[in-house]
Design an enzyme around this catalytic site. Structure first.
Site, PDB file in Angstrom:
ATOM      1  N   TYR A 234       0.847  -1.207   0.000  1.00 28.47           N
ATOM      2  CA  TYR A 234       0.000   0.000   0.000  1.00 28.47           C
ATOM      3  C   TYR A 234       0.873   1.243   0.000  1.00 28.47           C
ATOM      4  CZ  TYR A 234      -2.802   3.712   2.181  1.00 28.47           C
ATOM      5  OH  TYR A 234      -3.406   4.909   2.479  1.00 28.47           O
TER       6      TYR A 234
HETATM    7  N1  NDP Z   1      -9.132   7.394   6.412  1.00 24.49           N
HETATM    8  C1  NDP Z   1      -7.934   7.802   6.795  1.00 24.49           C
HETATM    9  O1  NDP Z   1      -7.657   8.051   8.001  1.00 24.49           O
HETATM   10  C2  NDP Z   1      -6.860   7.984   5.769  1.00 24.49           C
HETATM   11  C3  NDP Z   1      -7.164   7.997   4.408  1.00 24.49           C
HETATM   12  N2  NDP Z   1      -6.162   8.192   3.484  1.00 24.49           N
HETATM   13  C4  NDP Z   1      -6.508   8.221   2.062  1.00 24.49           C
HETATM   14  O2  NDP Z   1      -7.608   9.099   1.863  1.00 24.49           O
HETATM   15  C5  NDP Z   1      -8.491   8.538   0.852  1.00 24.49           C
HETATM   16  C6  NDP Z   1      -9.885   8.343   1.437  1.00 24.49           C
HETATM   17  O3  NDP Z   1      -9.755   7.484   2.578  1.00 24.49           O
HETATM   18  P1  NDP Z   1     -11.045   6.657   3.091  1.00 24.49           P
HETATM   19  O4  NDP Z   1     -12.250   7.488   2.979  1.00 24.49           O
HETATM   20  O5  NDP Z   1     -10.685   6.033   4.390  1.00 24.49           O
HETATM   21  O6  NDP Z   1     -11.124   5.529   1.956  1.00 24.49           O
HETATM   22  P2  NDP Z   1     -11.900   4.120   1.991  1.00 24.49           P
HETATM   23  O7  NDP Z   1     -10.993   3.064   2.550  1.00 24.49           O
HETATM   24  O8  NDP Z   1     -13.227   4.325   2.595  1.00 24.49           O
HETATM   25  O9  NDP Z   1     -12.004   3.813   0.396  1.00 24.49           O
HETATM   26  C7  NDP Z   1     -12.675   4.716  -0.454  1.00 24.49           C
HETATM   27  C8  NDP Z   1     -13.327   3.952  -1.566  1.00 24.49           C
HETATM   28  O10 NDP Z   1     -12.366   3.425  -2.486  1.00 24.49           O
HETATM   29  C9  NDP Z   1     -13.057   2.446  -3.253  1.00 24.49           C
HETATM   30  N3  NDP Z   1     -12.169   1.471  -3.873  1.00 24.49           N
HETATM   31  C10 NDP Z   1     -11.300   0.644  -3.260  1.00 24.49           C
HETATM   32  N4  NDP Z   1     -10.702  -0.157  -4.167  1.00 24.49           N
HETATM   33  C11 NDP Z   1     -11.236   0.161  -5.381  1.00 24.49           C
HETATM   34  C12 NDP Z   1     -11.037  -0.315  -6.697  1.00 24.49           C
HETATM   35  N5  NDP Z   1     -10.189  -1.317  -6.954  1.00 24.49           N
HETATM   36  N6  NDP Z   1     -11.757   0.245  -7.700  1.00 24.49           N
HETATM   37  C13 NDP Z   1     -12.629   1.250  -7.447  1.00 24.49           C
HETATM   38  N7  NDP Z   1     -12.855   1.758  -6.217  1.00 24.49           N
HETATM   39  C14 NDP Z   1     -12.164   1.202  -5.199  1.00 24.49           C
HETATM   40  C15 NDP Z   1     -14.000   1.739  -2.285  1.00 24.49           C
HETATM   41  O11 NDP Z   1     -15.198   1.476  -2.993  1.00 24.49           O
HETATM   42  P3  NDP Z   1     -16.291   0.394  -2.483  1.00 24.49           P
HETATM   43  O12 NDP Z   1     -16.484   0.680  -1.010  1.00 24.49           O
HETATM   44  O13 NDP Z   1     -17.506   0.720  -3.303  1.00 24.49           O
HETATM   45  O14 NDP Z   1     -15.713  -0.978  -2.741  1.00 24.49           O
HETATM   46  C16 NDP Z   1     -14.166   2.745  -1.138  1.00 24.49           C
HETATM   47  O15 NDP Z   1     -15.495   3.144  -0.932  1.00 24.49           O
HETATM   48  C17 NDP Z   1      -7.829   7.245   0.394  1.00 24.49           C
HETATM   49  O16 NDP Z   1      -7.061   7.470  -0.770  1.00 24.49           O
HETATM   50  C18 NDP Z   1      -6.942   6.876   1.559  1.00 24.49           C
HETATM   51  O17 NDP Z   1      -5.842   6.052   1.181  1.00 24.49           O
HETATM   52  C19 NDP Z   1      -4.844   8.323   3.850  1.00 24.49           C
HETATM   53  C20 NDP Z   1      -4.498   8.307   5.178  1.00 24.49           C
HETATM   54  C21 NDP Z   1      -5.489   8.180   6.232  1.00 24.49           C
HETATM   55  N1  LIG Z   2      -8.117   3.528   1.756  1.00 22.51           N
HETATM   56  C1  LIG Z   2      -7.780   3.755   3.029  1.00 22.51           C
HETATM   57  N2  LIG Z   2      -6.532   4.164   3.326  1.00 22.51           N
HETATM   58  C2  LIG Z   2      -6.203   4.369   4.635  1.00 22.51           C
HETATM   59  C3  LIG Z   2      -7.127   4.191   5.646  1.00 22.51           C
HETATM   60  C4  LIG Z   2      -8.446   3.778   5.292  1.00 22.51           C
HETATM   61  O1  LIG Z   2      -9.320   3.605   6.163  1.00 22.51           O
HETATM   62  N3  LIG Z   2      -8.711   3.573   3.986  1.00 22.51           N
HETATM   63  N4  LIG Z   2      -6.813   4.418   6.955  1.00 22.51           N
HETATM   64  C5  LIG Z   2      -5.574   4.758   7.308  1.00 22.51           C
HETATM   65  C6  LIG Z   2      -5.300   4.927   8.787  1.00 22.51           C
HETATM   66  O2  LIG Z   2      -6.164   5.927   9.320  1.00 22.51           O
HETATM   67  C7  LIG Z   2      -3.889   5.340   9.143  1.00 22.51           C
HETATM   68  O3  LIG Z   2      -3.628   6.578   8.559  1.00 22.51           O
HETATM   69  C8  LIG Z   2      -3.750   5.491  10.660  1.00 22.51           C
HETATM   70  O4  LIG Z   2      -3.945   4.283  11.296  1.00 22.51           O
HETATM   71  C9  LIG Z   2      -4.484   4.899   6.318  1.00 22.51           C
HETATM   72  N5  LIG Z   2      -4.959   4.749   4.960  1.00 22.51           N
END
Ligand code: NDP
Ligand SMILES: Nc1nc2c(c(=O)[nH]1)N=C([C@H](O)[C@@H](O)CO)CN2
Length: 236
Positions: free
Chosen positions: A147
């Site tokens: 990742y």
């Molecule tokens: N949440 C956090 O604390 C953090 C988030 N981030 C980044 O911020 C962004 C948003 O995070 P977050 O809201 O947690 O994201 P999520 O983990 O909720 O993922 C967002 C969406 O991505 C879609 N997805 C996953 N794989 C695929 C694929 N192969 N094709 C199409 N769609 C796909 C999923 O769709 P479905 O559900 O319909 O399968 C999901 O709803 C991400 O890029 C994440 O890496 C970075 C650090 C921390």
């Molecule tokens: N696609 C996602 N990416 C990440 C997620 C997640 O929920 N979905 N969560 C994190 C964590 O919050 C991390 O930043 C701290 O534990 C990272 N990326």
């Protein structure tokens, strides 16, 4: 009839950060287009709000190309493309090659193909591409190696596209650390995660939306990785 409102595309926006931002952008009077992978009830609510929800699976190039075709058919112009779709998979000795391929597909291949084929639709006066990366792109990860590597690839693509698409299109990345926990995160995990930053908070989705708004309004920021990490880089 061409769309009168500025059209903003955000991928993976049927939940969490993407959903929050899609609703906020819709309230800011943009025409919002989202991708989703799995069907769920919230999509009906988004559709009722005028948000165009397009099913897409970015795990294969064919899936990305099919999505690009739909966008081209429906939208002659775009104001911004926000690459939010992501899969936070843990490494696994049993299927690490598959996990690596999946991580690179959604976090690097999909944004690259979409940017290369849809950049021509972006408005010539003021337009943006925003990549959602991750703090661990710059540090590596012990449990999410594939990742983290794929998010590092996306950060590098930010630099390449910023050079390629200037001066008409700004290209930036947002690199969050903890933004919002997942429902299954237990209290021990949450406390450990909160201690990793200086500010020790779970900021919530609005932290990302405020940064997106700032980038969209900027006239002079491109090729930058905007860290949203509560000072985690100074926590030793
Ligand atoms: N949440 C956090 O604390 C953090 C988030 N981030 C980044 O911020 C962004 C948003 O995070 P977050 O809201 O947690 O994201 P999520 O983990 O909720 O993922 C967002 C969406 O991505 C879609 N997805 C996953 N794989 C695929 C694929 N192969 N094709 C199409 N769609 C796909 C999923 O769709 P479905 O559900 O319909 O399968 C999901 O709803 C991400 O890029 C994440 O890496 C970075 C650090 C921390
Ligand atoms: N696609 C996602 N990416 C990440 C997620 C997640 O929920 N979905 N969560 C994190 C964590 O919050 C991390 O930043 C701290 O534990 C990272 N990326």
């Amino acid at each position: 009839m061409p769309e009168s409102k500025p059209v903003i595309l955000i991928t993976g926006a049927a939940q969490r950060i993407g959903l929050y931002c899609a609703k906020a952008l819709n309230r800011q009077d943009h025409k919002v287009v989202i991708s989703y992978r799995r069907q769920r009830p919230v999509l009906d609510t988004l559709t009722e709000k005028g948000i165009d929800c397009i099913q897409a699976d970015f795990s294969t190039a064919a899936g990305v190309e099919a999505f690009i075709d739909v966008i081209r058919q429906r939208y002659p112009r775009l104001r911004a493309i926000i690459h939010n779709a992501s899969d936070w998979k843990t490494d696994s000795d049993q299927c690490q090659a598959e996990i690596f391929a999946q991580m690179m597909a959604v976090h690097a291949q999909a944004p690259m193909l979409i940017n290369r084929q849809l950049a021509s639709l972006l408005c010539t006066d003021k337009s943006d591409i925003i990549h959602l990366t991750d703090y661990v792109a710059s540090t590596g990860s012990s449990k999410h190696m594939a990742y983290a590597a794929s998010k590092a690839a996306l950060e590098n693509l930010t630099l390449s596209f910023a050079r390629l698409l200037a001066p008409k299109i700004k290209v930036n990345a947002i690199a969050p650390a903890l933004i919002c926990f997942n429902e299954g995160d237990d209290e021990a995990y949450r406390q450990k995660a909160l201690q990793k930053s200086l500010l020790r908070i779970e900021p919530g989705e609005q932290e990302v939306m405020r940064t997106i708004t700032w980038l969209l309004e900027s006239d002079y920021v491109t090729g930058r990785i905007i860290a949203l990490d509560g000072g985690r880089h100074l926590k030793f």
